[in-house]
Design an enzyme around this catalytic site. Structure first.
Site, PDB file in Angstrom:
ATOM      1  CG  ASP A   1       2.429  33.797   7.960  1.00  0.00           C
ATOM      2  OD1 ASP A   1       0.788  33.410   8.151  1.00  0.00           O
ATOM      3  OD2 ASP A   1       2.131  34.873   9.364  1.00  0.00           O
TER       4      ASP A   1
ATOM      5  CG  HIS B   1       7.003   1.711   6.716  1.00  0.00           C
ATOM      6  ND1 HIS B   1       5.882   2.385   5.803  1.00  0.00           N
ATOM      7  CD2 HIS B   1       6.400   1.024   7.612  1.00  0.00           C
ATOM      8  CE1 HIS B   1       4.796   1.822   6.350  1.00  0.00           C
ATOM      9  NE2 HIS B   1       5.298   1.467   6.971  1.00  0.00           N
TER      10      HIS B   1
ATOM     11  NE  ARG C   1      -2.025  -2.510  11.497  1.00  0.00           N
ATOM     12  CZ  ARG C   1      -3.088  -2.462  10.074  1.00  0.00           C
ATOM     13  NH1 ARG C   1      -3.979  -2.895   9.936  1.00  0.00           N
ATOM     14  NH2 ARG C   1      -3.636  -1.436  10.460  1.00  0.00           N
TER      15      ARG C   1
ATOM     16  CG  ASP D   1       4.424   0.803  13.068  1.00  0.00           C
ATOM     17  OD1 ASP D   1       2.945   0.660  13.718  1.00  0.00           O
ATOM     18  OD2 ASP D   1       5.022   0.571  12.283  1.00  0.00           O
TER      19      ASP D   1
ATOM     20  CG  HIS E   1      -0.569  -5.693   5.451  1.00  0.00           C
ATOM     21  ND1 HIS E   1      -0.106  -6.552   6.249  1.00  0.00           N
ATOM     22  CD2 HIS E   1      -1.719  -5.516   6.566  1.00  0.00           C
ATOM     23  CE1 HIS E   1      -0.574  -6.410   7.440  1.00  0.00           C
ATOM     24  NE2 HIS E   1      -2.157  -5.956   7.152  1.00  0.00           N
TER      25      HIS E   1
ATOM     26  CE1 TYR F   1      -6.482  -5.349   8.797  1.00  0.00           C
ATOM     27  CE2 TYR F   1      -5.219  -7.063   7.626  1.00  0.00           C
ATOM     28  CZ  TYR F   1      -5.468  -5.554   8.543  1.00  0.00           C
ATOM     29  OH  TYR F   1      -3.679  -5.974   8.449  1.00  0.00           O
TER      30      TYR F   1
ATOM     31  CG  ASP G   1      -1.215   0.995  13.013  1.00  0.00           C
ATOM     32  OD1 ASP G   1       0.553   1.319  13.147  1.00  0.00           O
ATOM     33  OD2 ASP G   1      -0.577   0.387  11.633  1.00  0.00           O
TER      34      ASP G   1
ATOM     35  CD  GLU H   1       3.208  -3.930  10.436  1.00  0.00           C
ATOM     36  OE1 GLU H   1       1.699  -3.394  10.117  1.00  0.00           O
ATOM     37  OE2 GLU H   1       4.229  -3.231  10.043  1.00  0.00           O
TER      38      GLU H   1
ATOM     39  CD  GLU I   1       2.586  -2.520  13.348  1.00  0.00           C
ATOM     40  OE1 GLU I   1       1.880  -1.963  13.207  1.00  0.00           O
ATOM     41  OE2 GLU I   1       3.627  -2.223  12.689  1.00  0.00           O
TER      42      GLU I   1
ATOM     43  CG  HIS J   1       7.977  -1.296   8.613  1.00  0.00           C
ATOM     44  ND1 HIS J   1       7.769  -1.286   9.012  1.00  0.00           N
ATOM     45  CD2 HIS J   1       5.904  -2.374   8.788  1.00  0.00           C
ATOM     46  CE1 HIS J   1       7.291  -0.670  10.423  1.00  0.00           C
ATOM     47  NE2 HIS J   1       5.974  -1.455   9.703  1.00  0.00           N
TER      48      HIS J   1
END
Ligand code: GLY
Ligand code: MN
Ligand code: MN
Length: 449
Positions: free
Chosen positions: A48, A370, A417, A280, A359, A400, A269, A396, A419, A363
């Site tokens: 619940d 996104h 990265r 982001d 990648h 890697y 991130d 971004e 961003e 975006h």
């Protein structure tokens, strides 16, 4: 540090303005019609206990109404006259003791600028009259199966009455297509909220960078980010990635369980959502030490790629341009560092760089991390969307490098990265997240002080 001050946002009338603009577009395209937009259902986590509730983004965009079990009905007749209707839960003193305040149809019309409001229990009874004889019905399809069934049943029932002169809409369209185009250009209220979300997230990154030291667990760093979000009345826009050493090479790593060692790179991130608007940010830094030579090579390459991307962003530029720029700069850097073979054009053509950069460079960003919005101009026009003032997107680039045998050991487990969130302005760009440090010297100072 100075705390981010929350923006002053006007009342429900700016949502009404968006509804009017939507109806005007429907009038232009279909000569009038009906919009039906349900909000998100509540979701059980177990037994619940519910997941924290978040309204559906399109519904929120058009109404600002925060409660579950609500549906918008917006009509526009052939003369352009509009009606804004909200169906929502009734007041319920018993349930309000257990679950909290409900606005109720009585107060909702003024608070959220509706012409008429009804209890949600009246929806099924009222739908046939609303839908009958409309030239077009615009509603999300394939978003919620319960809603799809409601619409299917409704249209089926109306078709059985065709002989009495009532016709169901000849044109049924997913309303999200026109809303996506509206959501791509942020209005002043949205920009103010996104600026605030970005400022909170930048502060959270600074806090986490100051905190992160060898011996901490990744989840403890995550807790620092979360603390800053919640202290500002915000929440995570998506699960935070707090990834040290080899974990930084897993793009969607969210376990955040590893103990961090001295000299590990830590990739965070993480972005908050403030009044449903996302930010982001990714930052990457060495824990408790300065960058090693190899870490610095990769870090500065990614930073250079991001700077080159910023130069490629301006009104009129195709969305893809900065992605191509990121690939070009990163690939040349990989060749220079002897991670892949040149020449540049061959490496780009064969996609050999994708081993280390797999990648997209960014975006759309907005109510969803996104966000809604097209990346190409249309179904029949596959050329990229051109940037316009008011659009917000992330930039971004990353690199890697896993611990593979054919890679020099100094580069093993380096995942970087960087961003930021960018608003396209009439003259160029405004970087909303620039308060999160990223120059080598600034980052090293925060991580070792
Ligand atoms: N945080 C999700 C992304 O960067 O796309
Ligand atoms: Mn992103
Ligand atoms: Mn991100």
């Amino acid at each position: 540090m100075r705390h981010a001050t929350a923006p002053k946002i006007p009342d429900g009338f700016h949502h009404r303005g968006r509804r009017e603009r939507l109806l005007q577009k429907i009038h232009e395209t279909h000569g009038g019609g009906l919009v039906l937009m349900p909000t998100a259902p509540e979701m059980f986590r177990n037994r619940d206990t519910l997941y924290p509730y978040r309204p559906e983004s399109y519904f929120h965009y058009l109404s600002g109404f925060p409660e579950p079990e609500a549906v918008l009905a917006l009509t526009c007749d052939s003369a352009g006259k509009t009606r804004h209707i909200l169906f929502c839960r009734e007041k319920n003193p018993e349930r309000e003791i257990w679950d909290g305040f409900r606005v109720g149809p009585g107060a909702a019309s003024e608070m959220f600028a509706f012409d008429e409001t009804f209890p949600i229990s009246a929806l099924n009874e009222q739908l046939p009259a609303l839908v009958m004889n409309q030239s077009a019905l615009l509603t999300p399809m394939g978003l919620y199966s319960d809603w799809d069934s409601t619409i299917t049943r409704l249209l089926g029932a109306l078709r059985t009455q065709a002989r009495s002169g009532h016709t169901p809409p000849a044109c049924i369209v997913d309303v999200r297509d026109v809303l996506d185009r509206m959501r791509m250009i942020k209005d002043d209220c949205e920009i103010a909220l996104m600026r605030h979300a970005a400022a909170i997230s930048a502060q959270a990154h600074v806090r986490a960078m100051r905190f992160a030291r060898p011996g901490h667990f990744e989840y403890q760093v995550e807790a620092e980010l979360q603390h800053e979000f919640m202290m500002h009345g915000a929440q995570t826009a998506y699960p935070s990635v707090v990834a040290s050493a080899e974990n930084a090479c897993v793009l969607h790593y969210v376990e955040n369980r590893r103990k961090i060692n001295a000299g590990d790179l830590l990739l965070m991130d993480a972005g908050c959502e403030y009044q449903n608007y996302a930010s982001d940010i990714t930052r990457t830094f060495p824990v408790g030490r300065r960058f090693s030579a190899a870490q610095k090579d990769i870090y500065e390459l990614v930073l250079a790629a991001q700077r080159a991307c910023f130069d490629a962003l301006k009104p009129g530029a195709p969305f893809r341009a900065f992605h191509d720029t990121a690939e070009r700069v990163l690939t040349q850097g990989m060749i220079d560092l002897k991670l892949i073979k040149g020449p540049l054009d061959t490496a780009l053509e064969t996609g050999s760089f994708k081993r280390f950069y797999m990648h997209r460079a960014g975006h759309w960003l907005g109510l969803d991390v996104h966000d809604a919005g097209q990346y190409r101009r249309g179904e029949h026009d596959k050329t990229p969307t051109l940037l316009e003032p008011g659009m917000v997107l992330t930039v971004e680039p990353g690199c890697y490098i896993r611990a593979d045998d054919d890679i020099p050991a100094a580069f093993h487990n380096i995942g970087v990265r960087i961003e930021d969130d960018v608003l396209i302005t009439k003259d160029g760009i405004d970087i909303l997240t620039s308060a999160a440090p990223k120059n080598v010297e600034e980052v090293e100072a925060l991580c070792t002080q």
